[in-house]
Design a protein around this motif. Structure first.
Motif, PDB file in Angstrom:
ATOM      1  N   VAL A  38      24.074 -31.521  -7.431  1.00 48.82           N
ATOM      2  CA  VAL A  38      22.801 -31.732  -8.124  1.00 48.82           C
ATOM      3  C   VAL A  38      22.835 -33.141  -8.698  1.00 48.82           C
ATOM      4  CG1 VAL A  38      21.227 -30.915  -9.908  1.00 48.82           C
ATOM      5  CG2 VAL A  38      22.679 -29.275  -8.676  1.00 48.82           C
ATOM      6  N   ALA A  39      22.044 -34.032  -8.117  1.00 42.31           N
ATOM      7  CA  ALA A  39      22.039 -35.438  -8.534  1.00 42.31           C
ATOM      8  C   ALA A  39      20.715 -36.087  -8.160  1.00 42.31           C
ATOM      9  CB  ALA A  39      23.196 -36.188  -7.871  1.00 42.31           C
ATOM     10  N   LYS A  40      20.349 -37.103  -8.905  1.00 41.89           N
ATOM     11  CA  LYS A  40      19.138 -37.845  -8.587  1.00 41.89           C
ATOM     12  C   LYS A  40      19.274 -38.509  -7.219  1.00 41.89           C
ATOM     13  CE  LYS A  40      19.420 -40.479 -12.149  1.00 41.89           C
ATOM     14  NZ  LYS A  40      19.111 -41.542 -13.156  1.00 41.89           N
ATOM     15  N   ILE A  41      18.150 -38.655  -6.534  1.00 38.76           N
ATOM     16  CA  ILE A  41      18.165 -39.297  -5.214  1.00 38.76           C
ATOM     17  C   ILE A  41      18.800 -40.687  -5.294  1.00 38.76           C
ATOM     18  CG2 ILE A  41      16.729 -40.249  -3.376  1.00 38.76           C
ATOM     19  CD1 ILE A  41      16.828 -37.269  -3.275  1.00 38.76           C
ATOM     20  N   SER A  42      18.467 -41.437  -6.342  1.00 40.57           N
ATOM     21  CA  SER A  42      19.015 -42.789  -6.482  1.00 40.57           C
ATOM     22  C   SER A  42      20.531 -42.769  -6.644  1.00 40.57           C
ATOM     23  CB  SER A  42      18.375 -43.498  -7.679  1.00 40.57           C
ATOM     24  OG  SER A  42      18.574 -42.761  -8.878  1.00 40.57           O
ATOM     25  N   SER A  73      26.115 -30.819   0.217  1.00 42.17           N
ATOM     26  CA  SER A  73      24.671 -30.984   0.350  1.00 42.17           C
ATOM     27  C   SER A  73      24.162 -31.423  -1.014  1.00 42.17           C
ATOM     28  CB  SER A  73      23.991 -29.690   0.794  1.00 42.17           C
ATOM     29  OG  SER A  73      24.216 -28.664  -0.164  1.00 42.17           O
ATOM     30  N   GLN A  74      22.942 -31.985  -1.061  1.00 44.09           N
ATOM     31  CA  GLN A  74      22.423 -32.533  -2.316  1.00 44.09           C
ATOM     32  C   GLN A  74      21.037 -32.008  -2.604  1.00 44.09           C
ATOM     33  OE1 GLN A  74      19.784 -35.040  -2.239  1.00 44.09           O
ATOM     34  NE2 GLN A  74      19.691 -35.313  -4.469  1.00 44.09           N
ATOM     35  N   VAL A  75      20.764 -31.815  -3.886  1.00 41.50           N
ATOM     36  CA  VAL A  75      19.434 -31.449  -4.335  1.00 41.50           C
ATOM     37  C   VAL A  75      19.152 -32.218  -5.625  1.00 41.50           C
ATOM     38  CG1 VAL A  75      20.261 -29.445  -5.661  1.00 41.50           C
ATOM     39  CG2 VAL A  75      17.886 -29.543  -4.917  1.00 41.50           C
ATOM     40  N   ALA A  76      17.919 -32.687  -5.798  1.00 44.72           N
ATOM     41  CA  ALA A  76      17.541 -33.397  -7.018  1.00 44.72           C
ATOM     42  C   ALA A  76      17.414 -32.407  -8.171  1.00 44.72           C
ATOM     43  CB  ALA A  76      16.223 -34.132  -6.803  1.00 44.72           C
ATOM     44  N   PRO A  77      17.607 -32.837  -9.405  1.00 42.62           N
ATOM     45  CA  PRO A  77      17.511 -31.925 -10.556  1.00 42.62           C
ATOM     46  C   PRO A  77      16.192 -31.166 -10.613  1.00 42.62           C
ATOM     47  CG  PRO A  77      18.499 -33.996 -11.237  1.00 42.62           C
ATOM     48  CD  PRO A  77      18.057 -34.190  -9.811  1.00 42.62           C
ATOM     49  N   ASN A  78      15.066 -31.826 -10.239  1.00 39.66           N
ATOM     50  CA  ASN A  78      13.779 -31.125 -10.286  1.00 39.66           C
ATOM     51  C   ASN A  78      13.608 -30.140  -9.135  1.00 39.66           C
ATOM     52  OD1 ASN A  78      13.373 -32.878  -8.170  1.00 39.66           O
ATOM     53  ND2 ASN A  78      11.730 -34.054  -9.161  1.00 39.66           N
ATOM     54  N   GLY A  79      14.528 -30.174  -8.174  1.00 43.31           N
ATOM     55  CA  GLY A  79      14.496 -29.219  -7.073  1.00 43.31           C
ATOM     56  C   GLY A  79      15.556 -28.141  -7.195  1.00 43.31           C
ATOM     57  N   PHE A  80      16.263 -28.154  -8.330  1.00 38.19           N
ATOM     58  CA  PHE A  80      17.331 -27.182  -8.570  1.00 38.19           C
ATOM     59  C   PHE A  80      16.701 -25.862  -8.997  1.00 38.19           C
ATOM     60  CE2 PHE A  80      21.250 -26.054 -11.264  1.00 38.19           C
ATOM     61  CZ  PHE A  80      21.935 -25.565 -10.165  1.00 38.19           C
ATOM     62  N   ILE A  92      27.263 -30.825 -10.790  1.00 35.91           N
ATOM     63  CA  ILE A  92      26.077 -31.368 -11.450  1.00 35.91           C
ATOM     64  C   ILE A  92      26.420 -32.737 -12.043  1.00 35.91           C
ATOM     65  CG2 ILE A  92      24.385 -31.045 -13.296  1.00 35.91           C
ATOM     66  CD1 ILE A  92      24.593 -28.063 -12.908  1.00 35.91           C
ATOM     67  N   ILE A  93      25.701 -33.759 -11.586  1.00 30.11           N
ATOM     68  CA  ILE A  93      25.905 -35.132 -12.036  1.00 30.11           C
ATOM     69  C   ILE A  93      24.772 -35.525 -12.979  1.00 30.11           C
ATOM     70  CG2 ILE A  93      26.119 -37.535 -11.316  1.00 30.11           C
ATOM     71  CD1 ILE A  93      28.404 -35.825 -10.329  1.00 30.11           C
ATOM     72  N   SER A  94      25.107 -36.122 -14.126  1.00 32.24           N
ATOM     73  CA  SER A  94      24.059 -36.523 -15.075  1.00 32.24           C
ATOM     74  C   SER A  94      24.532 -37.712 -15.917  1.00 32.24           C
ATOM     75  CB  SER A  94      23.687 -35.362 -16.001  1.00 32.24           C
ATOM     76  OG  SER A  94      24.802 -34.973 -16.790  1.00 32.24           O
TER      77      SER A  94
END
Length: 326
Positions: A38-42, A73-80, A92-94
């Protein structure tokens, strides 16, 4: 009075729900050896994502094909979403005011492992990922080992039927899809014929045996010689004079390990049949059982031409790490 009773009832209900939250957790989903990030696209497309992919994507040694230690695999926080939160392994990266590396179990589903990495900026996050590189991988791999063992426990073989395990004083969680090939009382060979897909002509194999402990300082250097000796004696090829050996063109990798609280060596490499074309990966655990002045050896090897083999070796690793020694 009715109002007071209502308040008491609601309070009791809330306490009951909190006290039984473990009971209402959904069942987790996800493939073995896979982590959802879970991380931002950027972050994912930048240096943070590169560091994660380099860590988890490091190639597993001892396999004939290139296969990563862990898939991601990756998902953006707003898509979690709620469904995503059911994943079994989550990273989870923040960004935040303080640095943090923590692990939580069974937050949204069961069983589940979530690792939280928080840094003040990209550089801080990357430093944490680099400093905890080995630990981070091990957290998810160990969680999957336990998950796999729990599945095997549901339909496991009755180990009391094997003379070798009884004589050696060993117990293992072995799924009942394995069948006996040889059980001399000193050497056990079990095989699982692969029955699906392109690998249906292959097999997963387990070997268990023991040798005397002569010199603790030479154990790691003797692993290949010992497995070649037992391969020649017990694992024949299709014709006379053919037998399993360690592949000569590939040097195995040996690492420190722990089995049943005892010092052990984990060796990963490739096997082949002498003067034949059969070959594949093997996983060997040589355990120092100083109490009984011996080495206890568990080996798993796979024959599955033309298919990925990481999952097969991981099953064998889970079985090996269930070992208990009397």
């Amino acid at each position: 009075m009715k109002k007071i009773l209502s308040i008491i009832s609601i309070t009791f209900l809330l306490i009951s729900c909190v006290g039984n939250d473990k009971m209402i957790l959904r069942e987790s989903i996800g493939k073995i050896n896979k982590v959802m990030v879970v991380a931002k696209i950027s972050d994912w497309t930048g240096d943070v994502g590169k560091e994660i992919r380099n860590n988890f994507g490091e190639l597993q040694v001892g396999l004939p094909q290139s296969e990563a230690i862990l898939s991601v695999s990756q998902v953006a926080p707003n898509g979690f979403s709620s469904m995503m939160k059911s994943s079994r392994n989550i990273l989870i990266i923040s960004e935040g005011a303080t640095e943090n590396f923590s692990v939580k179990k069974n937050v949204y589903a069961r069983p589940q492992t979530i690792v939280y990495v928080q840094g003040k900026d990209d550089a801080g996050i990357i430093k944490i990922l680099q400093d905890r590189k080995t630990e981070l991988r091990r957290i998810f791999l160990d969680a999957d080992i336990e998950f796999t063992q729990n599945i095997f426990k549901k339909e496991k073989l009755d180990e009391t039927q094997f003379k070798t395990l009884q004589n050696l004083g060993l117990s293992l969680i072995i799924p009942d899809k394995f069948r006996k090939v040889d059980d001399t009382g000193e050497f056990l060979w079990l095989r699982n014929h692969l029955t699906s897909g392109i690998a249906k002509s292959g097999s997963n194999n387990i070997l268990v045996y023991s040798v005397p402990l002569v010199d603790k300082t030479t154990v790691a250097d003797s692993i290949v010689a010992v497995r070649n000796k037992f391969g020649k004696k017990y694992i024949p090829g299709s014709k006379e004079g053919m037998y399993m050996i360690t592949e000569k063109a590939y040097t195995p990798f040996t690492f420190d390990a722990t089995i049943d609280g005892k010092k052990a060596y984990e060796t990963r490499g490739k096997w082949e049949v002498k003067d034949d074309f059969m070959a594949g990966p093997f996983l060997n655990y040589t355990v120092l059982d100083e109490k009984n002045n011996r080495l206890v050896i568990f080996e798993g090897f796979t024959y599955a031409p033309a298919v990925s083999k990481r999952a097969f070796l991981f099953e064998l690793e889970a079985i090996a790490k269930s070992m208990k020694i009397q």
